[in-house]
Motif scaffolding. Structure first.
Motif, PDB file in Angstrom:
ATOM      1  N   PRO A 136      -0.088  11.954  -1.760  1.00 10.81           N
ATOM      2  CA  PRO A 136      -1.042  13.403  -1.737  1.00 10.81           C
ATOM      3  C   PRO A 136      -0.125  14.312  -2.103  1.00 10.81           C
ATOM      4  O   PRO A 136       0.870  14.582  -1.840  1.00 10.81           O
ATOM      5  CB  PRO A 136      -2.217  13.202  -0.523  1.00 10.81           C
ATOM      6  CG  PRO A 136      -1.356  13.158   0.448  1.00 10.81           C
ATOM      7  CD  PRO A 136      -0.653  12.032   0.306  1.00 10.81           C
ATOM      8  N   SER A 137      -1.148  15.730  -2.660  1.00 10.18           N
ATOM      9  CA  SER A 137      -0.583  17.209  -2.502  1.00 10.18           C
ATOM     10  C   SER A 137      -0.827  17.472  -1.064  1.00 10.18           C
ATOM     11  O   SER A 137      -2.262  18.320  -0.480  1.00 10.18           O
ATOM     12  CB  SER A 137      -0.806  18.164  -3.753  1.00 10.18           C
ATOM     13  OG  SER A 137      -1.133  19.288  -4.066  1.00 10.18           O
ATOM     14  N   GLN A 188      -5.573  11.112  -8.358  1.00 13.74           N
ATOM     15  CA  GLN A 188      -7.438  11.278  -8.683  1.00 13.74           C
ATOM     16  C   GLN A 188      -7.607  13.161  -9.030  1.00 13.74           C
ATOM     17  O   GLN A 188      -6.500  13.560  -8.774  1.00 13.74           O
ATOM     18  CB  GLN A 188      -7.585  10.709  -7.572  1.00 13.74           C
ATOM     19  CG  GLN A 188      -7.585   9.437  -7.067  1.00 13.74           C
ATOM     20  CD  GLN A 188      -7.959   8.631  -8.264  1.00 13.74           C
ATOM     21  OE1 GLN A 188      -9.005   8.336  -9.169  1.00 13.74           O
ATOM     22  NE2 GLN A 188      -7.975   7.264  -8.351  1.00 13.74           N
ATOM     23  N   GLY A 189      -9.206  12.350  -9.566  1.00 15.13           N
ATOM     24  CA  GLY A 189      -9.175  14.461 -10.335  1.00 15.13           C
ATOM     25  C   GLY A 189      -8.728  14.484 -11.625  1.00 15.13           C
ATOM     26  O   GLY A 189      -8.223  13.570 -11.974  1.00 15.13           O
ATOM     27  N   GLN A 190      -7.468  15.949 -11.507  1.00 13.02           N
ATOM     28  CA  GLN A 190      -7.336  16.882 -11.968  1.00 13.02           C
ATOM     29  C   GLN A 190      -5.550  15.621 -13.172  1.00 13.02           C
ATOM     30  O   GLN A 190      -5.431  15.302 -14.181  1.00 13.02           O
ATOM     31  CB  GLN A 190      -6.554  17.757 -11.856  1.00 13.02           C
ATOM     32  CG  GLN A 190      -6.343  18.318 -13.401  1.00 13.02           C
ATOM     33  CD  GLN A 190      -5.365  20.024 -12.741  1.00 13.02           C
ATOM     34  OE1 GLN A 190      -6.117  20.119 -11.677  1.00 13.02           O
ATOM     35  NE2 GLN A 190      -5.120  20.650 -13.895  1.00 13.02           N
ATOM     36  N   VAL A 191      -4.973  14.723 -12.382  1.00 14.64           N
ATOM     37  CA  VAL A 191      -3.820  14.145 -12.051  1.00 14.64           C
ATOM     38  C   VAL A 191      -4.454  12.738 -11.891  1.00 14.64           C
ATOM     39  O   VAL A 191      -3.911  12.004 -10.504  1.00 14.64           O
ATOM     40  CB  VAL A 191      -2.933  14.326 -11.365  1.00 14.64           C
ATOM     41  CG1 VAL A 191      -1.627  13.705 -11.345  1.00 14.64           C
ATOM     42  CG2 VAL A 191      -2.250  15.930 -11.865  1.00 14.64           C
ATOM     43  N   THR A 192      -4.590  12.253 -13.079  1.00 11.63           N
ATOM     44  CA  THR A 192      -4.157  10.386 -13.328  1.00 11.63           C
ATOM     45  C   THR A 192      -4.284  10.145 -13.934  1.00 11.63           C
ATOM     46  O   THR A 192      -4.658  10.694 -14.908  1.00 11.63           O
ATOM     47  CB  THR A 192      -6.784  10.284 -13.096  1.00 11.63           C
ATOM     48  OG1 THR A 192      -7.203  11.053 -11.907  1.00 11.63           O
ATOM     49  CG2 THR A 192      -6.657   8.804 -12.886  1.00 11.63           C
ATOM     50  N   GLN A 234     -12.630   5.359 -10.219  1.00 16.87           N
ATOM     51  CA  GLN A 234     -11.891   7.126 -10.203  1.00 16.87           C
ATOM     52  C   GLN A 234     -12.325   7.427  -9.650  1.00 16.87           C
ATOM     53  O   GLN A 234     -13.497   7.417  -8.740  1.00 16.87           O
ATOM     54  CB  GLN A 234     -12.163   7.998 -11.773  1.00 16.87           C
ATOM     55  CG  GLN A 234     -12.119   6.553 -12.283  1.00 16.87           C
ATOM     56  CD  GLN A 234     -10.192   6.700 -12.607  1.00 16.87           C
ATOM     57  OE1 GLN A 234      -9.864   7.622 -13.297  1.00 16.87           O
ATOM     58  NE2 GLN A 234      -9.575   5.421 -12.938  1.00 16.87           N
ATOM     59  N   PHE A 235     -11.891   8.952  -8.660  1.00 16.85           N
ATOM     60  CA  PHE A 235     -12.255   9.736  -7.712  1.00 16.85           C
ATOM     61  C   PHE A 235     -11.927  11.273  -8.070  1.00 16.85           C
ATOM     62  O   PHE A 235     -11.457  11.453  -9.138  1.00 16.85           O
ATOM     63  CB  PHE A 235     -11.421   9.538  -6.455  1.00 16.85           C
ATOM     64  CG  PHE A 235     -11.686   8.388  -5.225  1.00 16.85           C
ATOM     65  CD1 PHE A 235     -12.911   8.459  -4.374  1.00 16.85           C
ATOM     66  CD2 PHE A 235     -11.171   6.996  -5.618  1.00 16.85           C
ATOM     67  CE1 PHE A 235     -13.068   7.178  -3.828  1.00 16.85           C
ATOM     68  CE2 PHE A 235     -10.918   5.760  -5.084  1.00 16.85           C
ATOM     69  CZ  PHE A 235     -12.316   6.420  -4.483  1.00 16.85           C
ATOM     70  N   PRO A 236     -12.982  12.121  -7.372  1.00 15.69           N
ATOM     71  CA  PRO A 236     -13.014  14.034  -7.897  1.00 15.69           C
ATOM     72  C   PRO A 236     -11.360  13.956  -7.621  1.00 15.69           C
ATOM     73  O   PRO A 236     -11.477  16.147  -8.500  1.00 15.69           O
ATOM     74  CB  PRO A 236     -13.791  14.013  -7.363  1.00 15.69           C
ATOM     75  CG  PRO A 236     -14.157  13.083  -6.246  1.00 15.69           C
ATOM     76  CD  PRO A 236     -13.910  12.154  -6.599  1.00 15.69           C
ATOM     77  N   ASP A 258     -14.222  16.797 -13.543  1.00 20.04           N
ATOM     78  CA  ASP A 258     -14.684  16.176 -14.697  1.00 20.04           C
ATOM     79  C   ASP A 258     -15.317  14.334 -15.195  1.00 20.04           C
ATOM     80  O   ASP A 258     -15.856  14.586 -16.121  1.00 20.04           O
ATOM     81  CB  ASP A 258     -14.531  17.248 -15.537  1.00 20.04           C
ATOM     82  CG  ASP A 258     -13.318  16.998 -16.593  1.00 20.04           C
ATOM     83  OD1 ASP A 258     -12.775  15.558 -15.778  1.00 20.04           O
ATOM     84  OD2 ASP A 258     -12.646  17.495 -17.238  1.00 20.04           O
ATOM     85  N   LYS A 259     -14.632  14.221 -14.357  1.00 18.74           N
ATOM     86  CA  LYS A 259     -14.828  12.949 -14.377  1.00 18.74           C
ATOM     87  C   LYS A 259     -16.282  12.447 -14.190  1.00 18.74           C
ATOM     88  O   LYS A 259     -16.936  12.567 -13.546  1.00 18.74           O
ATOM     89  CB  LYS A 259     -14.724  11.979 -12.491  1.00 18.74           C
ATOM     90  CG  LYS A 259     -12.794  12.421 -12.555  1.00 18.74           C
ATOM     91  CD  LYS A 259     -11.892  11.755 -13.151  1.00 18.74           C
ATOM     92  CE  LYS A 259     -10.232  12.339 -13.535  1.00 18.74           C
ATOM     93  NZ  LYS A 259      -9.026  11.854 -14.699  1.00 18.74           N
ATOM     94  N   PRO A 260     -16.283  10.830 -14.977  1.00 15.27           N
ATOM     95  CA  PRO A 260     -17.912  10.518 -15.146  1.00 15.27           C
ATOM     96  C   PRO A 260     -18.639  10.808 -13.516  1.00 15.27           C
ATOM     97  O   PRO A 260     -19.798  10.585 -13.022  1.00 15.27           O
ATOM     98  CB  PRO A 260     -17.143   9.297 -15.282  1.00 15.27           C
ATOM     99  CG  PRO A 260     -16.370   9.486 -16.559  1.00 15.27           C
ATOM    100  CD  PRO A 260     -15.751  10.150 -15.663  1.00 15.27           C
TER     101      PRO A 260
END
Length: 590
Positions: free
Chosen positions: A183-184, A133-137, A145-147, A545-547
């Motif tokens: 997760p990371s 989620q977020g940058q790596v989706t 979608q999550f941030p 930057d996700k909606p």
């Protein structure tokens, strides 16, 4: 073929495997007569070795012929790739033409599982992707979608982190995926980190550990075995303190034992305590912890000594991609998987040349460099993981249910509520909240982000226009943005890694907009570090930057919600080394 037909067919093919499979635990024990060892005894060496590899295949269906499959694997379709190599798993990317929409993904998953069940040892696949989620989706809308992690760190809520992972995992499983490389658990203590950044929950090891464990529970414990996925915490022993990218180089992290125990280890300890099914290794060198000189992926001291023996992890160790330069600098491709297995890895991800890698492992067994017992140990762990997630029992999904689960209104509402609790107001010199002006202008980095924010602002009344100026705006683009800003009442400018010198022109854009004399609100839609580089009366961090994050931003801009996010990392002052422009935990409200 219908899902029910596939399920019946699978049940027949798996009858020798699935008796008591759901009773198999992640440590390999079983309450019934069937254990991974029983499955293992009927497998050939080639089938065993195949179970240790996870790679990609090209095509939107299992039977789609794609020229890249022939080029890389010598066969035409994804199903043939699975069958030829007796694969243990598949990983999906957009660039493999595998991820288009939820129903297509589910049908592809069923087709791949059918290929696995109908061939070789008949063992179903681990089907995976990187849905951090977020940058790596990897899978976009309509999937929820999550941030991303750093936003969750700003929200400070283990319950929200767990819910986000539960929703992500349940949607992945509905599409037939059963392993998420997330997760990371990396603790991002280096603001110049080019590869982790917002993928990390925090620079604070306690907060990162708390949220990492929460996400493991969300992925693995939120529903029944057939509705959850395996999490895979990464990147062990910790990739948070580097200014190099292991995709293109071999980073060296100089943490000593005390620093590792205090900074890097806590998220992995907590994840193991929470029962994570898998841990992914990092292609980094840690010379003060391991004097072998090898990247951690190839180091027995790290994978066996630190992860297995010290932290007590008994699950599956998976390598990061074996195509990355961080692991390929010192050894030929045939040796890399052998060294990874000798170090303690179980699953080998994306070797550069799959046939060469498999031949290398089989050759090492036949020469005595690797024992077949060592291969068996890893295969049993992989089989136990598949059993624990219900993959052996029933690998197929009901395609007719996909749209009921993926992107459901309940999931989307939860995602929005969680994201609303992450937006962080860093500076506000009387600018916010806005009284809706007649005309607003949105500009900066990101075509989708600027358009999404403009749409959400426009829905609240102001006449709104958007201009994407990219990561490295040209003087002509800056001039165009200034001209449009002068024709509007308020400008919102989005920055994305403007702290990076490669993107310094974004700072020029923000300064030029500020010089118009019109009110300017700057928003860091990735790393919050941007806020220290340009002096603007209002700075907000969304970490995404996700909606869904742009909707939360719009709510804050107009005072519909009070910003409650707190910085999960300090923002250093570039002009005063050793000091922070905004400290850890900073966040304004009204």
């Amino acid at each position: 073929m219908s899902p029910k037909t596939r399920t019946r067919r699978a049940a027949t093919a798996l009858s020798a495997l699935a008796v008591g499979a759901v009773a198999i635990t992640a440590t390999g024990g079983a309450s019934g007569p069937q254990r991974p060892a029983d499955i293992l005894q009927d497998m050939t060496l080639e089938e065993k070795v195949g179970q240790l590899f996870v790679t990609y295949a090209y095509g939107r269906t299992a039977d789609t012929a794609h020229p890249k499959n022939q080029e890389e694997f010598g066969v035409d379709t994804p199903a043939q790739v699975v069958q030829k190599y007796h694969l243990g798993g598949i990983i999906h990317f957009t660039w493999t033409d595998s991820l288009h929409d939820p129903v297509q993904i589910a049908e592809l998953s069923n087709g791949l599982q059918e290929a696995a069940v109908d061939s070789g040892a008949g063992v179903p696949l681990l089907i995976s992707t990187d849905q951090e989620q977020g940058q790596v989706t990897r899978i976009g809308e309509p999937a929820t979608q999550f941030p991303g992690n750093m936003a969750l760190g700003a929200g400070r809520s283990p319950e929200d982190a767990e819910r986000a992972a539960a929703i992500t995992g349940q949607e992945l499983r509905a599409m037939g995926l059963n392993l998420d490389f997330a997760p990371s658990g990396d603790v991002n203590v280096n603001p110049s980190n080019p590869v982790i950044g917002v993928r990390s929950f925090s620079s604070d090891p306690a907060l990162a550990a708390q949220l990492t464990a929460a996400q493991v529970r969300g992925y693995e414990d939120s529903a029944g075995p057939g509705e959850t996925v395996s999490g895979s915490v990464k990147h062990f022993p910790g990739h948070g303190d580097t200014n190099q990218d292991s995709h293109t180089s071999l980073p060296v992290i100089e943490h000593d034992r005390q620093q590792w125990e205090q900074l890097d280890a806590p998220p992995f300890r907590e994840a193991i305590g929470a029962g994570t099914d898998a841990v992914m290794s990092a292609h980094i060198v840690v010379p003060k912890l391991d004097d072998s000189g090898e990247p951690s992926t190839l180091s027995p001291n790290v994978l066996t000594g630190m992860l297995r023996d010290e932290l007590g992890f008994q699950g599956v160790i998976i390598t990061d991609s074996l195509q990355m330069e961080g692991v390929r600098q010192e050894h030929p491709d045939a040796e890399i998987p052998v060294l990874a297995l000798k170090a303690g890895a179980d699953l080998l991800l994306m070797p550069k040349d799959l046939q060469t890698a498999i031949d290398g492992v089989i050759g090492a067994v036949r020469s005595g460099e690797l024992s077949e017992q060592r291969i068996d140990e890893s295969v049993q762990r992989v089989l136990a993981l598949k059993a624990a997630r219900g993959v052996l029992d029933d690998p197929f999904v009901d395609v007719s249910r996909v749209d009921q689960v993926v992107g459901s209104q309940e999931h989307r509402d939860a995602a929005q509520a969680i994201t609303d609790r992450t937006t962080t107001l860093l500076r506000n010199d009387g600018v916010l909240p806005l009284q809706p002006p007649a005309r607003m202008f949105v500009t900066g980095a990101g075509d989708e982000a600027t358009a999404a924010l403009a749409e959400r602002i426009g829905a609240r009344g102001p006449q709104t226009s958007a201009l994407d100026t990219g990561l490295q705006p040209t003087p002509e683009q800056i001039a165009q943005a200034v001209e449009q800003a002068q024709q509007h009442d308020v400008t919102v400018v989005l920055t994305n890694a403007a702290w990076n010198e490669d993107n310094a022109a974004q700072r020029d854009l923000v300064r030029a907009l500020q010089e118009t004399g019109k009110p300017v609100v700057a928003v860091a839609v990735r790393d919050p570090y941007d806020a220290a580089h340009v002096d603007v009366p209002a700075w907000i961090a969304t970490y995404s930057d996700k909606p869904v994050a742009m909707e939360s931003l719009a709510k804050v801009l107009f005072g519909e919600t009070t910003p409650v996010g707190k910085l999960p990392v300090p923002v250093p002052d570039p002009n005063r080394p050793g000091t922070d422009a905004y400290p850890f935990g900073h966040g304004l409200g009204w």
